[in-house]
Design a protein around this motif. Structure first.
Motif, short mmCIF file in Angstrom:
data_model
loop_
_atom_site.label_atom_id
_atom_site.label_comp_id
_atom_site.label_asym_id
_atom_site.label_seq_id
_atom_site.Cartn_x
_atom_site.Cartn_y
_atom_site.Cartn_z
N GLN A 149 -13.86 7.95 5.84
CA GLN A 149 -12.72 7.09 5.51
C GLN A 149 -12.54 6.94 4.00
OE1 GLN A 149 -12.10 3.47 7.74
NE2 GLN A 149 -13.36 4.18 9.43
N GLU A 150 -13.65 6.81 3.28
CA GLU A 150 -13.54 6.73 1.82
C GLU A 150 -12.88 7.99 1.26
OE1 GLU A 150 -17.55 6.20 0.63
OE2 GLU A 150 -17.53 4.01 0.84
N THR A 162 -1.14 3.60 6.45
CA THR A 162 -1.96 2.65 5.70
C THR A 162 -3.18 2.22 6.50
OG1 THR A 162 -0.59 0.84 6.52
CG2 THR A 162 0.00 1.80 4.39
N ARG A 163 -3.23 2.56 7.78
CA ARG A 163 -4.37 2.22 8.62
C ARG A 163 -4.68 3.39 9.55
NH1 ARG A 163 -4.25 -4.18 9.08
NH2 ARG A 163 -2.60 -4.56 7.56
N ALA A 219 -9.08 8.11 2.03
CA ALA A 219 -8.32 7.22 1.14
C ALA A 219 -8.20 7.82 -0.26
CB ALA A 219 -8.99 5.85 1.08
N GLN A 220 -9.29 8.40 -0.74
CA GLN A 220 -9.27 9.02 -2.07
C GLN A 220 -8.33 10.21 -2.11
OE1 GLN A 220 -13.16 9.75 -3.72
NE2 GLN A 220 -12.41 11.47 -4.95
N LEU A 231 0.82 -1.22 0.00
CA LEU A 231 0.00 0.00 0.00
C LEU A 231 0.85 1.26 0.00
CD1 LEU A 231 -2.92 -0.93 2.43
CD2 LEU A 231 -2.86 -1.04 -0.07
N ALA A 290 -4.34 8.75 -1.89
CA ALA A 290 -3.77 7.78 -2.83
C ALA A 290 -3.47 8.42 -4.18
CB ALA A 290 -4.73 6.61 -3.01
N GLY A 333 -10.02 1.27 0.83
CA GLY A 333 -9.91 2.27 -0.22
C GLY A 333 -8.51 2.31 -0.82
N LEU A 334 -7.49 2.14 0.03
CA LEU A 334 -6.12 2.09 -0.49
C LEU A 334 -5.87 0.83 -1.30
CD1 LEU A 334 -4.02 3.43 2.53
CD2 LEU A 334 -5.00 4.70 0.61
N TYR A 383 -11.04 2.71 5.17
CA TYR A 383 -9.87 3.48 4.72
C TYR A 383 -8.84 2.57 4.05
CZ TYR A 383 -5.48 6.13 5.06
OH TYR A 383 -4.29 6.74 4.80
N THR A 384 -8.44 1.51 4.73
CA THR A 384 -7.45 0.60 4.15
C THR A 384 -8.01 -0.07 2.91
OG1 THR A 384 -6.50 0.22 6.34
CG2 THR A 384 -5.94 -1.36 4.63
#
Length: 558
Positions: A381-382, A420-421, A385-386, A45, A389, A80-81, A77-78
Motif C-alpha cells: 500500500q505504501e 483515494t481508497r 500511494a507513492q 486527496l 501521488a 500515504g496520500l 494507502y490513504t
C-alpha cells in the motif's frame, strides 16, 4: 444542491445547450472553490492524483486553513496520500490542523516529516497539542475531563450471543448501543433483536434503531437526526432503547450511552466507540448501569477471535485485531482519556512485547503469520500511494511521468479509475420505483416521471438525494455497464449515477437481488441467500464535498 446557486447560474435547466455549463458547476471538485467547504478527505486527496482538473482542487485549497479530522482512521494507502497532500499544502502556503485522539507515534512522525520536520519530537503528557512551524515543533499537555471508568467484558462473537447480552441489559432499562463491523451483521442483529424483544415482552417499551450507510442518503440523514435527538447532549432519552449501528456511530456524533456492545476492532477505533459510554454528565442513570460497561465480542482470553466467519479480518488487519485482543484481555478496566495513548502505542508499536499470558501457538500466529501478512500488505500500500501521488518537488515537465492518468470514481472515462481508497470499486446507485405502466417514481405514490425524457430540477434533486454507494462486485459490474436513461444522462446531478429499477422494492438479476427495505436499508441477496459480508465489509465512504451550510456525506466505511 444549493438552490440559490443553481438559480443564479442556471444549472437547474437541462436543455442540451446548457448541459456543459451544468456539468461544470455540478461536478464535485467545484465546491472547493467556495470560501468555506465541508466534505470527506477524498475531495482534497484528488488534488494530488493525475485526474482531470486536479489543479482546480489544488488552487481551491491554496492559502487556506485545512482541517483534517480523525487522521488515524485510514489505511496505509490513504494515509500515504494524506502525506502527499501535506507536502502540497505546505508548498501552497496553507495552515493545516490535524485532529486525532488516538494517533500512533509512527503515524505522527510520517505526518510531521511530510511537513518538513526532521527534529526529535517533544513528548508532553497525553492529552497534548503539538505545533510545527518555521521555529520548530512545540508540544504542550492539556487538561481533559476524565470519563467514568469502563469495565471491559468479553463475549462470544456470534449474533445470538450479542442479542442475548443486549436483551439482558435492556431488561434493566437505559439506553445502549451495539456497534458491529459490517452492515450484514448489523442487519442480522437487528432482526434477531426484534424477535428477542417480542419473546421477552419488551418490544412495546423499547426503541430499537438500525443505523448504517446503506440507506438512501435522505433516509440516512433522517436516521442520524433521530439518533442525535435520542442520544445527543440534549436528547429526549427513552426509558429503554438500543442503537444497532456500524462505524457511522464510531466517531463524529456526540452521543452517549449507558451500556455498549462492540465487535472487536483495532484499539484506536475501539476506544473511539468506548468514548460514547457515559460521555455526558447526567444526574442519574439506571442503577444497573451506574458503572460503565463495554462488552467486546471476540474478546475471550482462551481463544483468538474468529476473523473469517465474522468478516472482521476482511475489514481490519488481522495483526492489529489480534494485538488488540492480546492487550485488552489483560485490561479489565479502561480509564479514558488517561489510558488512550498507552494502549494505542502498545498495539501499534511492533517492538512492544505481547503479554506473557498469550499462549505460544497464539503468539506464533500473531508474531509470524499475521505480522508477515501485515508487513507485506503495508509495504504494498505504501508503494501504491507513492507511485500514484504527484510530488510538489518535481519539475513541472517531469511531475506527471509514470503517474497513471485516470478519472475519478463515479466519473466516466476510458482507462483507469484513480482512487483515494483501496477496496472493491463502488458505484452510486439511485433507487426508483417502477409502476405497471413503466413510469419511474422517486417514492411510492408520487406522480412519477418518464425515464426516457429529461426531468425537471425538483425531480432531479429528489433523485440525487436518494443515492446509495454500493461495492458488491456483481452490482458494480452490472450497473457500471449500463447506459443511463435520458432522465439521468441529461442532468448534471444524475449523469454519473445509475438507476436501480425496483418492483415491489426489489431488483432481481438471475439468482441475485437487491431489496430496499424501509427497516433494514439496502439488502443484498446472492444466489437466493443472504450476501457474504466479506465482499462489502463496512459502510462505503462517499467522496463528496459540499459548500458550507449544505449537508455532506459522513465518512464511515459497506
Amino acid at each position: 444542491m444549493n438552490e440559490d446557486l443553481a438559480t443564479l447560474r442556471g444549472i437547474d435547466h437541462s436543455p442540451s445547450e446548457t448541459l456543459s455549463a451544468s456539468t461544470w458547476f455540478g461536478q464535485r471538485r467545484r465546491p472547493l472553490l467556495s470560501p468555506h467547504g465541508v466534505g470527506t478527505v477524498d475531495q482534497a486527496l484528488y488534488a494530488v492524483l493525475n485526474v482531470k482538473h486536479h489543479f482546480v482542487r489544488l488552487w481551491g485549497l491554496s492559502n487556506r486553513v485545512i482541517v483534517l479530522d480523525e487522521v488515524h482512521a485510514y489505511d496505509t494507502y490513504t494515509s500515504g496520500l494524506i502525506v502527499a497532500l501535506l507536502r502540497w499544502l505546505r508548498s501552497l502556503d496553507c495552515s493545516v490542523v490535524l485532529m486525532s485522539a488516538t494517533l500512533p507515534h509512527a503515524r505522527r512522525r510520517d505526518l510531521l516529516a511530510a511537513w518538513g520536520v526532521d527534529q526529535i519530537l517533544p513528548e508532553p503528557a497525553y492529552p497534548r497539542l503539538m505545533l510545527a512551524d518555521a521555529t520548530g515543533v512545540k508540544g504542550v499537555h492539556v487538561d481533559a475531563r476524565p470519563l467514568a471508568p469502563i469495565e471491559v467484558r468479553g463475549m462470544d462473537c456470534d449474533i445470538d450471543s450479542l442479542a442475548d447480552v443486549a436483551i439482558a441489559q435492556l431488561r434493566e432499562g437505559g439506553c445502549g448501543a451495539s456497534i458491529v463491523n459490517t452492515v450484514a451483521r448489523a442487519q442480522a442483529l437487528y432482526r434477531a433483536l426484534q424477535e428477542r424483544l417480542r419473546d421477552a415482552g419488551l418490544a412495546g417499551g423499547t426503541s430499537l434503531l438500525l443505523f448504517h450507510a446503506r440507506f438512501p442518503a435522505d433516509e440516512r440523514r433522517v436516521l442520524e437526526e433521530r439518533v442525535l435527538s435520542l442520544f445527543g447532549p440534549h436528547g429526549q432519552r427513552p426509558p429503554r432503547a438500543l442503537l444497532v449501528a456500524t462505524q457511522v456511530a464510531e466517531q463524529s456524533l456526540d452521543i452517549d450511552f449507558d451500556f455498549m456492545l462492540s465487535d472487536l476492532a483495532p484499539i484506536d477505533l475501539l476506544l473511539q466507540r468506548a468514548g460514547r459510554l457515559h460521555r455526558h454528565l447526567r444526574d442519574s442513570r439506571p442503577t444497573a448501569h451506574a458503572v460503565a460497561r463495554l462488552w467486546v465480542a471476540g474478546l475471550q482470553p482462551d481463544q483468538l477471535p474468529e476473523l473469517e466467519q465474522t468478516a472482521w479480518g476482511f475489514v481490519y488487519e488481522p495483526y492489529l485485531l489480534c494485538r488488540t485482543w492480546a492487550l485488552l484481555t489483560q485490561e479489565p478496566v479502561l480509564n479514558l482519556p488517561h489510558d488512550i495513548d498507552r494502549l494505542v502505542q502498545a498495539v501499534y508499536d511492533d517492538d512492544h512485547e505481547l503479554p506473557d499470558e498469550v499462549e505460544a501457538a497464539m503468539r506464533r500466529f500473531i508474531e509470524i503469520d499475521a505480522y508477515g501478512e501485515y508487513l507485506a500488505d503495508r509495504k504494498t500500500q505504501e508503494q501504491l500511494a507513492q507511485n500514484i501521488a504527484i510530488h510538489p518537488a518535481e519539475e513541472a515537465q517531469l511531475a506527471y511521468d509514470h503517474k497513471p492518468r485516470g478519472h475519478e470514481e463515479d466519473e466516466q472515462g476510458l482507462g483507469l479509475t484513480n482512487v483515494t481508497r483501496l477496496g472493491q470499486p463502488s458505484i452510486t446507485l439511485i433507487p426508483v420505483m417502477v409502476d405497471a405502466e413503466g413510469r419511474w417514481h422517486v417514492r411510492e405514490g408520487d406522480s412519477g416521471f418518464d425515464p426516457n425524457s429529461p426531468v425537471d430540477s425538483p425531480t432531479a434533486r429528489a433523485l440525487y438525494g436518494r443515492q446509495i454507494k454500493a461495492s458488491r462486485r456483481w452490482v458494480f459490474e452490472h450497473f457500471n455497464g449500463q447506459e443511463p436513461p435520458v432522465a439521468f444522462a441529461q442532468h448534471a446531478l444524475l449523469r454519473h449515477a445509475r438507476a436501480v429499477p425496483l418492483t415491489a422494492r426489489t431488483f432481481s438479476l438471475g439468482n441475485r437481488s437487491l431489496n430496499l427495505s424501509a427497516e433494514l436499508g439496502l439488502v443484498y441477496g446472492d444466489e437466493g441467500g443472504e450476501a457474504d459480508p466479506r465482499t462489502t465489509p463496512a459502510d462505503c465512504t462517499s467522496a463528496t464535498a459540499t459548500p458550507a451550510g449544505q449537508p455532506a456525506d459522513r465518512d464511515r466505511s459497506g
